[in-house]
Design a protein around this motif. Structure first.
Motif, PDB file in Angstrom:
ATOM      1  N   THR A 325      78.280 -75.580 -38.686  1.00 48.64           N
ATOM      2  CA  THR A 325      77.298 -76.014 -39.026  1.00 48.64           C
ATOM      3  C   THR A 325      76.989 -77.391 -38.515  1.00 48.64           C
ATOM      4  OG1 THR A 325      79.377 -76.486 -40.410  1.00 48.64           O
ATOM      5  CG2 THR A 325      78.667 -78.929 -39.539  1.00 48.64           C
ATOM      6  N   ARG A 326      76.342 -77.028 -37.159  1.00 50.86           N
ATOM      7  CA  ARG A 326      75.370 -77.869 -36.195  1.00 50.86           C
ATOM      8  C   ARG A 326      74.490 -77.179 -36.191  1.00 50.86           C
ATOM      9  NH1 ARG A 326      79.468 -78.532 -31.615  1.00 50.86           N
ATOM     10  NH2 ARG A 326      78.848 -76.580 -31.128  1.00 50.86           N
ATOM     11  N   LEU A 327      74.522 -76.204 -35.958  1.00 53.10           N
ATOM     12  CA  LEU A 327      73.410 -75.358 -36.547  1.00 53.10           C
ATOM     13  C   LEU A 327      72.513 -75.577 -36.936  1.00 53.10           C
ATOM     14  CD1 LEU A 327      74.391 -72.686 -34.243  1.00 53.10           C
ATOM     15  CD2 LEU A 327      72.918 -73.955 -33.585  1.00 53.10           C
ATOM     16  N   TRP A 328      73.341 -75.515 -38.184  1.00 54.46           N
ATOM     17  CA  TRP A 328      72.982 -75.771 -39.410  1.00 54.46           C
ATOM     18  C   TRP A 328      71.430 -77.307 -39.903  1.00 54.46           C
ATOM     19  CZ3 TRP A 328      73.152 -79.564 -43.478  1.00 54.46           C
ATOM     20  CH2 TRP A 328      71.845 -79.289 -44.784  1.00 54.46           C
ATOM     21  N   LEU A 329      72.566 -78.384 -39.313  1.00 53.68           N
ATOM     22  CA  LEU A 329      71.878 -79.589 -38.790  1.00 53.68           C
ATOM     23  C   LEU A 329      70.596 -79.510 -38.474  1.00 53.68           C
ATOM     24  CD1 LEU A 329      75.497 -81.346 -38.845  1.00 53.68           C
ATOM     25  CD2 LEU A 329      74.074 -82.013 -40.873  1.00 53.68           C
ATOM     26  N   LEU A 330      70.944 -78.503 -36.992  1.00 51.71           N
ATOM     27  CA  LEU A 330      70.029 -78.953 -35.979  1.00 51.71           C
ATOM     28  C   LEU A 330      68.650 -78.435 -36.777  1.00 51.71           C
ATOM     29  CD1 LEU A 330      68.840 -79.292 -32.893  1.00 51.71           C
ATOM     30  CD2 LEU A 330      69.602 -77.406 -32.463  1.00 51.71           C
ATOM     31  N   ALA A 331      69.239 -77.297 -37.337  1.00 48.04           N
ATOM     32  CA  ALA A 331      67.440 -75.927 -37.994  1.00 48.04           C
ATOM     33  C   ALA A 331      67.327 -77.288 -39.098  1.00 48.04           C
ATOM     34  CB  ALA A 331      68.288 -75.182 -38.975  1.00 48.04           C
ATOM     35  N   GLN A 332      67.726 -78.322 -39.558  1.00 46.03           N
ATOM     36  CA  GLN A 332      66.724 -79.306 -40.479  1.00 46.03           C
ATOM     37  C   GLN A 332      66.265 -79.914 -40.478  1.00 46.03           C
ATOM     38  OE1 GLN A 332      67.359 -78.175 -43.969  1.00 46.03           O
ATOM     39  NE2 GLN A 332      68.295 -76.371 -42.916  1.00 46.03           N
ATOM     40  N   ALA A 333      67.305 -80.682 -38.861  1.00 44.28           N
ATOM     41  CA  ALA A 333      65.569 -81.775 -38.301  1.00 44.28           C
ATOM     42  C   ALA A 333      64.598 -80.780 -37.987  1.00 44.28           C
ATOM     43  CB  ALA A 333      67.195 -82.008 -37.069  1.00 44.28           C
ATOM     44  N   LEU A 334      64.451 -80.093 -37.089  1.00 43.93           N
ATOM     45  CA  LEU A 334      63.447 -79.396 -36.231  1.00 43.93           C
ATOM     46  C   LEU A 334      62.789 -79.106 -37.732  1.00 43.93           C
ATOM     47  CD1 LEU A 334      65.294 -77.046 -33.405  1.00 43.93           C
ATOM     48  CD2 LEU A 334      64.142 -79.126 -33.337  1.00 43.93           C
ATOM     49  N   ARG A 335      62.933 -78.412 -38.506  1.00 43.71           N
ATOM     50  CA  ARG A 335      62.054 -78.232 -39.640  1.00 43.71           C
ATOM     51  C   ARG A 335      61.396 -79.613 -40.102  1.00 43.71           C
ATOM     52  NH1 ARG A 335      65.164 -76.333 -42.681  1.00 43.71           N
ATOM     53  NH2 ARG A 335      64.806 -73.700 -42.248  1.00 43.71           N
ATOM     54  N   MET A 336      61.957 -81.078 -41.007  1.00 42.48           N
ATOM     55  CA  MET A 336      61.948 -81.793 -40.539  1.00 42.48           C
ATOM     56  C   MET A 336      60.299 -82.705 -40.166  1.00 42.48           C
ATOM     57  SD  MET A 336      65.243 -83.669 -42.519  1.00 42.48           S
ATOM     58  CE  MET A 336      65.584 -82.900 -43.310  1.00 42.48           C
ATOM     59  N   ALA A 337      60.936 -82.033 -38.422  1.00 45.92           N
ATOM     60  CA  ALA A 337      60.150 -82.356 -37.294  1.00 45.92           C
ATOM     61  C   ALA A 337      58.767 -81.619 -37.008  1.00 45.92           C
ATOM     62  CB  ALA A 337      60.826 -82.687 -35.998  1.00 45.92           C
ATOM     63  N   GLY A 338      59.177 -80.689 -38.043  1.00 43.05           N
ATOM     64  CA  GLY A 338      57.723 -79.902 -37.337  1.00 43.05           C
ATOM     65  C   GLY A 338      57.905 -78.889 -36.722  1.00 43.05           C
ATOM     66  N   THR A 339      58.415 -78.284 -36.027  1.00 42.77           N
ATOM     67  CA  THR A 339      58.658 -77.392 -34.790  1.00 42.77           C
ATOM     68  C   THR A 339      59.036 -76.344 -35.497  1.00 42.77           C
ATOM     69  OG1 THR A 339      61.065 -78.245 -34.640  1.00 42.77           O
ATOM     70  CG2 THR A 339      58.826 -79.510 -33.676  1.00 42.77           C
ATOM     71  N   ALA A 340      58.411 -75.603 -36.197  1.00 47.77           N
ATOM     72  CA  ALA A 340      58.520 -73.941 -36.817  1.00 47.77           C
ATOM     73  C   ALA A 340      59.465 -73.113 -35.812  1.00 47.77           C
ATOM     74  CB  ALA A 340      57.238 -73.641 -37.365  1.00 47.77           C
ATOM     75  N   GLY A 341      58.742 -73.041 -35.102  1.00 46.19           N
ATOM     76  CA  GLY A 341      58.897 -71.987 -33.463  1.00 46.19           C
ATOM     77  C   GLY A 341      60.986 -72.871 -33.486  1.00 46.19           C
ATOM     78  N   GLY A 342      61.186 -73.834 -33.697  1.00 44.20           N
ATOM     79  CA  GLY A 342      62.581 -74.374 -32.864  1.00 44.20           C
ATOM     80  C   GLY A 342      63.527 -74.085 -33.815  1.00 44.20           C
ATOM     81  N   VAL A 343      62.499 -74.107 -35.380  1.00 41.77           N
ATOM     82  CA  VAL A 343      63.761 -73.786 -36.303  1.00 41.77           C
ATOM     83  C   VAL A 343      64.077 -72.111 -36.684  1.00 41.77           C
ATOM     84  CG1 VAL A 343      63.348 -73.749 -38.831  1.00 41.77           C
ATOM     85  CG2 VAL A 343      62.188 -75.647 -37.476  1.00 41.77           C
ATOM     86  N   ARG A 344      63.031 -71.309 -36.268  1.00 44.41           N
ATOM     87  CA  ARG A 344      63.432 -69.730 -36.753  1.00 44.41           C
ATOM     88  C   ARG A 344      64.686 -69.718 -34.747  1.00 44.41           C
ATOM     89  NH1 ARG A 344      57.502 -69.448 -36.257  1.00 44.41           N
ATOM     90  NH2 ARG A 344      57.575 -69.544 -34.323  1.00 44.41           N
ATOM     91  N   ARG A 345      64.767 -70.483 -34.002  1.00 44.60           N
ATOM     92  CA  ARG A 345      65.432 -70.382 -32.323  1.00 44.60           C
ATOM     93  C   ARG A 345      66.469 -70.613 -33.429  1.00 44.60           C
ATOM     94  NH1 ARG A 345      61.034 -70.848 -29.363  1.00 44.60           N
ATOM     95  NH2 ARG A 345      60.697 -73.110 -29.806  1.00 44.60           N
ATOM     96  N   ALA A 346      66.859 -71.849 -33.953  1.00 46.41           N
ATOM     97  CA  ALA A 346      68.556 -72.939 -34.582  1.00 46.41           C
ATOM     98  C   ALA A 346      68.480 -71.224 -35.533  1.00 46.41           C
ATOM     99  CB  ALA A 346      68.483 -73.820 -34.682  1.00 46.41           C
ATOM    100  N   ALA A 347      67.987 -70.710 -36.267  1.00 45.14           N
ATOM    101  CA  ALA A 347      68.018 -70.038 -37.751  1.00 45.14           C
ATOM    102  C   ALA A 347      69.263 -69.007 -36.769  1.00 45.14           C
ATOM    103  CB  ALA A 347      67.489 -69.335 -38.463  1.00 45.14           C
ATOM    104  N   SER A 348      67.971 -68.351 -35.594  1.00 51.67           N
ATOM    105  CA  SER A 348      69.031 -67.290 -34.934  1.00 51.67           C
ATOM    106  C   SER A 348      69.973 -67.416 -34.146  1.00 51.67           C
ATOM    107  CB  SER A 348      67.885 -66.808 -34.105  1.00 51.67           C
ATOM    108  OG  SER A 348      68.282 -65.632 -33.769  1.00 51.67           O
ATOM    109  N   ALA A 349      70.351 -68.460 -33.325  1.00 49.93           N
ATOM    110  CA  ALA A 349      71.339 -68.596 -32.876  1.00 49.93           C
ATOM    111  C   ALA A 349      72.886 -68.907 -33.908  1.00 49.93           C
ATOM    112  CB  ALA A 349      71.589 -70.042 -32.846  1.00 49.93           C
TER     113      ALA A 349
END
Length: 369
Positions: A325-349
């Motif tokens: 859940t924590r990683l899903w929340l983080l990935a959503q926030a990163l996507r909204m902020a426009g940090t695609a690389g961060g989203v990929r890393r959060a999704a991988s985690a």
């Protein structure tokens, strides 16, 4: 006095949010005695604090953080929980100095103040801001895993507590948005606050919704279990809330129990207010949530123009899946902020968490891995 029966009941999600191993939780819960006081064996605070002290002696500071956080749960109501709260912060401070890259912010505000843990702040390379606000029982220290990985996310991460929780000595109220406005204003020197996304847990999600309506620097919200309107209608009627929730709300708002229903009566957000949210909002909800009624999720569905709603049985947001859940929340926030690389890393985690859980389930069932 905080009822032990409800401490036991609410311990599961809180323990998993801290990363407490299930076997440790099971062992502690079986040691507790209904007749024990906090300062003696068999008492909630004593049991968890003893584990924390033992972890400190072995140099396991992050384990000590988790156990101290459980010892002070749900709020500081005397010297034993105060000592646990102080121990939690001190153990985290030792851990973060060894981990590196995490700084402490002590901020004066309204003749008192609050503290934050931060990673990725820089005046030379101002990254999008991910601001995390916890609920009425969760301390900022439980976000250690995210802070430790912040340098890989392409965003600055700042974690603070809801007013009245942990080190935050402010009272919690409908005007608590002022605290966030002040904080984001200061962070503009070391982060790109024009791309701020807020992660709000439970009542932190409610505060985040209010804050987004007041500050156009917010680009998106990600919440889990946020009370919106119907929770406060129920609270105003004085019915249906667990005693532990009432006691904790009374503590963080500094409102006597008998006055709490009236004090919460005007906290709900109306449909026309929610309709003004033009930013993306991601929300994880549960039909079985004891605090935030599912009708609040339905209100968001009717009102918020750009909503992504995920139910816990789909997301995997049950207590034992807190990391996911924590990683899903983080990935959503990163996507909204426009940090695609961060989203990929959060999704991988998140994928690694899912694989680990699948292997554990197969092993427990006796299947080959």
């Amino acid at each position: 006095m905080i009822p032990l029966a409800e401490l036991r009941r609410f311990a599961l999600p809180h323990a998993h949010a801290q990363g407490v191993p299930p076997d440790v939780l099971h062992r502690v819960l079986h040691q507790l005695s209904d007749d024990a006081k906090d300062e003696g064996p068999g008492a909630w605070t004593h049991a968890w604090s003893s584990l924390a002290v033992a972890a400190e002696a072995r140099g396991r500071n992050l384990d000590a953080v988790r156990y101290y956080a459980m010892a002070r749960f749900p709020y500081v109501d005397g010297p034993e929980r105060r000592a646990a709260q102080d121990g939690c912060v001190a153990a985290f401070d030792r851990w973060r100095k060894r981990a590196g890259g995490i700084t402490r912010l002590d901020l004066p505000f309204d003749d008192t103040g609050f503290a934050c843990w931060a990673a990725g702040l820089s005046q030379h390379r101002r990254l999008p801001l991910i601001l995390v606000v916890g609920g009425i029982t969760g301390t900022k220290e439980q976000w250690a895993p995210v802070l430790a990985e912040a340098d890989r996310l392409g965003a600055a991460v700042v974690v603070t507590e809801l007013p009245g929780v942990g080190e935050n000595t402010l009272p919690y109220g409908t005007d608590s948005t002022r605290m966030l406005m002040y904080l984001v204003g200061l962070l503009g020197r070391a982060a790109d606050t024009t791309r701020t996304c807020v992660v709000g847990l439970s009542f932190g999600g409610h505060l985040a919704l209010r804050y987004a309506l007041a500050d156009d620097r917010v680009r998106g919200l990600a919440t889990v279990g946020a009370p919106v309107r119907d929770f406060f209608v129920r609270a105003a009627q004085g019915t249906g809330l667990p005693q532990l929730v009432n006691l904790t709300l009374s503590h963080v708002t500094r409102t006597p129990l008998d006055r709490l229903p009236a004090a919460l009566a005007d906290w709900g957000l109306a449909e026309d207010e929610l309709a003004r949210l033009r930013i993306p909002v991601a929300c994880a909800v549960s039909r079985d949530d004891e605090i935030a009624p599912y009708s609040d999720a339905e209100l968001l569905q009717r009102s918020v123009p750009h909503l992504r709603l995920v139910e816990n049985d789909v997301l995997g947001g049950a207590p034992e899946r807190a990391a996911e859940t924590r990683l899903w929340l983080l990935a959503q926030a990163l996507r909204m902020a426009g940090t695609a690389g961060g989203v990929r890393r959060a999704a991988s985690a998140r994928a690694r968490v899912l694989r680990a859980r699948h292997r554990l389930a197969r092993t427990s069932a006796g299947a080959p891995v």
